[in-house]
Write an enzyme that holds these catalytic residues in place. Sequence first.
Site, PDB file in Angstrom:
ATOM      1  N   ARG A 140      26.870  21.260  -0.355  1.00  0.00           N
ATOM      2  CA  ARG A 140      25.786  20.553  -1.049  1.00  0.00           C
ATOM      3  C   ARG A 140      24.528  20.473  -0.184  1.00  0.00           C
ATOM      4  NH1 ARG A 140      24.919  17.083  -5.258  1.00  0.00           N
ATOM      5  NH2 ARG A 140      26.981  17.439  -6.096  1.00  0.00           N
ATOM      6  N   ASP A 157      15.921   7.725  -7.026  1.00  0.00           N
ATOM      7  CA  ASP A 157      16.220   7.466  -5.617  1.00  0.00           C
ATOM      8  C   ASP A 157      17.595   8.051  -5.301  1.00  0.00           C
ATOM      9  OD1 ASP A 157      18.066   5.700  -6.609  1.00  0.00           O
ATOM     10  OD2 ASP A 157      17.023   3.887  -5.952  1.00  0.00           O
ATOM     11  N   ALA A 158      18.209   7.604  -4.199  1.00  0.00           N
ATOM     12  CA  ALA A 158      19.455   8.241  -3.758  1.00  0.00           C
ATOM     13  C   ALA A 158      20.663   7.849  -4.604  1.00  0.00           C
ATOM     14  CB  ALA A 158      19.702   7.905  -2.294  1.00  0.00           C
ATOM     15  N   ILE A 179      22.762  15.541  -8.474  1.00  0.00           N
ATOM     16  CA  ILE A 179      22.178  14.534  -7.594  1.00  0.00           C
ATOM     17  C   ILE A 179      21.587  15.267  -6.388  1.00  0.00           C
ATOM     18  CG2 ILE A 179      22.693  12.530  -6.145  1.00  0.00           C
ATOM     19  CD1 ILE A 179      23.068  11.970  -9.101  1.00  0.00           C
ATOM     20  N   ASP A 196      20.942   7.043 -11.113  1.00  0.00           N
ATOM     21  CA  ASP A 196      20.126   6.351 -12.124  1.00  0.00           C
ATOM     22  C   ASP A 196      19.762   4.925 -11.706  1.00  0.00           C
ATOM     23  OD1 ASP A 196      20.224   8.629 -13.763  1.00  0.00           O
ATOM     24  OD2 ASP A 196      22.137   8.012 -14.614  1.00  0.00           O
ATOM     25  N   ASN A 218      12.795  10.957 -13.184  1.00  0.00           N
ATOM     26  CA  ASN A 218      14.016  11.279 -13.912  1.00  0.00           C
ATOM     27  C   ASN A 218      13.967  10.608 -15.276  1.00  0.00           C
ATOM     28  OD1 ASN A 218      16.561  12.267 -14.451  1.00  0.00           O
ATOM     29  ND2 ASN A 218      17.638  10.675 -13.291  1.00  0.00           N
ATOM     30  N   THR A 219      14.627  11.206 -16.241  1.00  0.00           N
ATOM     31  CA  THR A 219      14.790  10.557 -17.545  1.00  0.00           C
ATOM     32  C   THR A 219      16.276  10.351 -17.777  1.00  0.00           C
ATOM     33  OG1 THR A 219      14.999  12.596 -18.832  1.00  0.00           O
ATOM     34  CG2 THR A 219      12.771  11.780 -18.452  1.00  0.00           C
ATOM     35  N   HIS A 220      16.606   9.290 -18.506  1.00  0.00           N
ATOM     36  CA  HIS A 220      18.010   8.978 -18.740  1.00  0.00           C
ATOM     37  C   HIS A 220      18.173   8.491 -20.182  1.00  0.00           C
ATOM     38  CE1 HIS A 220      22.119   7.905 -17.832  1.00  0.00           C
ATOM     39  NE2 HIS A 220      21.915   6.723 -18.377  1.00  0.00           N
TER      40      HIS A 220
HETATM   41  C1  GRF Z   1      18.307  14.275 -21.872  1.00  0.00           C
HETATM   42  O1  GRF Z   1      18.766  13.288 -22.767  1.00  0.00           O
HETATM   43  C2  GRF Z   1      18.423  13.808 -20.458  1.00  0.00           C
HETATM   44  O2  GRF Z   1      18.086  12.493 -20.257  1.00  0.00           O
HETATM   45  C3  GRF Z   1      19.884  14.039 -20.237  1.00  0.00           C
HETATM   46  O3  GRF Z   1      20.117  15.307 -20.803  1.00  0.00           O
HETATM   47  C4  GRF Z   1      19.213  15.492 -21.883  1.00  0.00           C
HETATM   48  C5  GRF Z   1      18.466  16.772 -21.641  1.00  0.00           C
HETATM   49  O4  GRF Z   1      18.260  17.439 -22.813  1.00  0.00           O
HETATM   50  N1  GRF Z   1      20.246  13.916 -18.863  1.00  0.00           N
HETATM   51  P1  GRF Z   1      17.416  18.810 -22.864  1.00  0.00           P
HETATM   52  O5  GRF Z   1      18.072  19.763 -21.887  1.00  0.00           O
HETATM   53  O6  GRF Z   1      16.005  18.487 -22.481  1.00  0.00           O
HETATM   54  O7  GRF Z   1      17.537  19.258 -24.276  1.00  0.00           O
END
Ligand code: GRF
Length: 189
Positions: free
Chosen positions: A64, A140-141, A91, A144, A106-108
């Site tokens: 890694r 961050d580390a 990660i 989420d 990041n998006t979650h």
């Molecule tokens: C999103 O919902 C993201 O938050 C999650 O995976 C999805 C990504 O979708 N970790 P895409 O690859 O942009 O269609």
Amino acid sequence: MRIVVLVSGTGSNLQAVIDAVSSGTLDVDIAAVGADRPGTYGVQRASEAGVGTFVVDFKAYPDRSEWNAALTAAVSAYRPDYVVSSGFMRIVGQSFLDAFPNRYLNTHPALLPSFPGAHGVRDALAYGVKITGCTVMIADAGVDTGPILAQAAVPVLPEDTEEALHERIKIEERRLLIETLRQLADGDA
Ligand code: GRF
């Protein structure tokens, strides 16, 4: 504002960013799109849009930390102001975070701090919450755990499947990501 976007999968959120840039509603330069494995649809979408791409294949490195060093070097070469994890399912290590301090977004697909990890939609559905949503944060580390920049709520419907709920969440996720990038580009975040 220059960004590098990292993807692991279909890249539909990336496509929304590409579309917002090409329609002039988002003024950022997508310097490159990178993936952690070959053959992702996200990288194909970037190529079709004329955006440069790179792959730092996780499986091509002995461990890694070597992969992390290679990823850090590959992204740094594009001198991004921000790096965006858009469905990037790895990660990253501390040396990557140190190279882009407070600049890795990041998006979650859940309302953090509830339901972190790789199965945020499934876990929210299994728990039985009536409202879930999405979060844009500074990574961050942890998994989420970074500072939250923006969130949007999405109701859970009685007949929801994981796929149907995730698709509705992603509509909000795309809107939120583009809005956050716009605020960062304007210096309003
Ligand atoms: C999103 O919902 C993201 O938050 C999650 O995976 C999805 C990504 O979708 N970790 P895409 O690859 O942009 O269609």
